[in-house]
Scaffold this active site. Structure first.
Site: not given
Length: 306
Positions: A109, A216, A281
């Site tokens: 990720d 982020y 994910h």
């Protein structure tokens, strides 16, 4: 009452310590001896996402080090420095602080976007690159602009993070219930179990973590039209010279497989793409045995094919 940083000091067949790099203190978890494998986590997690690999990698003869990224877990949480170039400098500085000139870098990720960035901005520091659930940053950037009903829709959570204050509040309230829901929404059916979700929810409630983690997203979104974002995009056109393995869950609703597929165009070295069936994910946690087979098999190959 918000938990303190001690909640991330989870016991296991590893050691915890603090390492200073570039003026920032990082909480690292280490196991094994051999070539260094640096493990970089994503959102909304912390070093513990690599707990399975902190066992399998040492058994295979590697020194595995998982770190809490800047702003997460037991690492420092400064008010700035959440752009990918600075985060890449954090990670390369950490490799050198660990006594090595380079490492095998595994990133999931946001940690994957960071790993891609390291391989371009400091190529000598990345001996091999493994990107997990992480398209090349330029693939992601393009998909957000050209795939409105696909990747842009899948990234709607990140778009909502551009707002001030409210996203932090939503992530912390009700003992981090939204963190658990995101993990559930982005993974295969049946993962995570309640205890795993509780662990991530607790870690995300450490003071300042929610804000730092969202920075982020805010940098990546807001920089697209700013000079720093354009400079970053230009730099990322440089081809990766490290052998690269890209692992992606076939059921990933967060970073769509079609967005990630094609990242190999930015790799000049041997490149391997693997779509992992039955995983969302978080393949390294959802199907760790399958994930480790792919990872360790590729690392054992002295000349991985394209």
């Amino acid at each position: 009452m918000a938990p303190d940083e001690s909640v991330v000091e989870i016991e296991g067949p590893w050691t915890h310590r603090a390492v200073h790099a570039g003026g920032t203190r990082f909480h690292v978890v280490e196991a094994g001896e051999g070539p260094l494998v640096l493990l970089l986590h994503g959102f909304p997690q912390f070093w513990w996402t690599w707990r399975n690999q902190l066992v399998s990698l040492p058994k295979a003869g590697y020194r595995a080090v998982a770190t809490d990224l800047r702003g997460y877990g037991g690492s420092d949480k400064p008010p700035r420095g959440y752009d990918l170039p600075t985060l890449a400098a954090d990670a390369t500085g950490l490799i050198r602080a660990l006594g090595e000139t380079g490492a095998i870098v595994v990133g999931h990720d946001w940690g994957g976007l960071l790993a891609w960035t390291m391989a371009v901005l400091d190529p000598k520091c990345v001996h091999r690159l493994i990107a997990v659930s992480a398209p090349h940053p330029l693939r992601l950037r393009k998909a957000l602009l050209t795939d409105p009903f696909g990747q842009l829709k899948a990234s709607r959570q990140s778009l909502g993070h551009q707002l001030p204050l409210l996203p932090e509040h939503r992530l912390r309230r009700r003992e981090g219930a939204l963190v658990g829901r995101l993990l559930d929404d982005w993974s295969r059916p049946g993962w995570p179990d309640p205890e795993t979700a509780r662990t991530y929810r607790e870690a995300f409630r450490i003071p300042a973590v929610a804000h730092c983690a969202l920075e982020y997203h805010r940098w990546f979104g807001r920089s697209q039209l700013r000079p720093d974002g354009r400079r970053y995009a230009r730099a990322m056109r440089t081809e990766v010279e490290a052998p690269t393995l890209q692992l992606h869950g076939a059921l990933d609703p967060r970073a769509l497989p079609r967005t990630a597929h094609g990242s190999g165009r930015y790799v000049a070295a041997p490149y391997r793409w693997r779509l992992l069936e039955g995983a969302g994910h978080f393949p390294h946690e959802e199907i760790p045995d399958v994930f480790d087979t792919e990872l360790l098999g590729w690392l054992a190959d002295p000349e991985p094919e394209r």
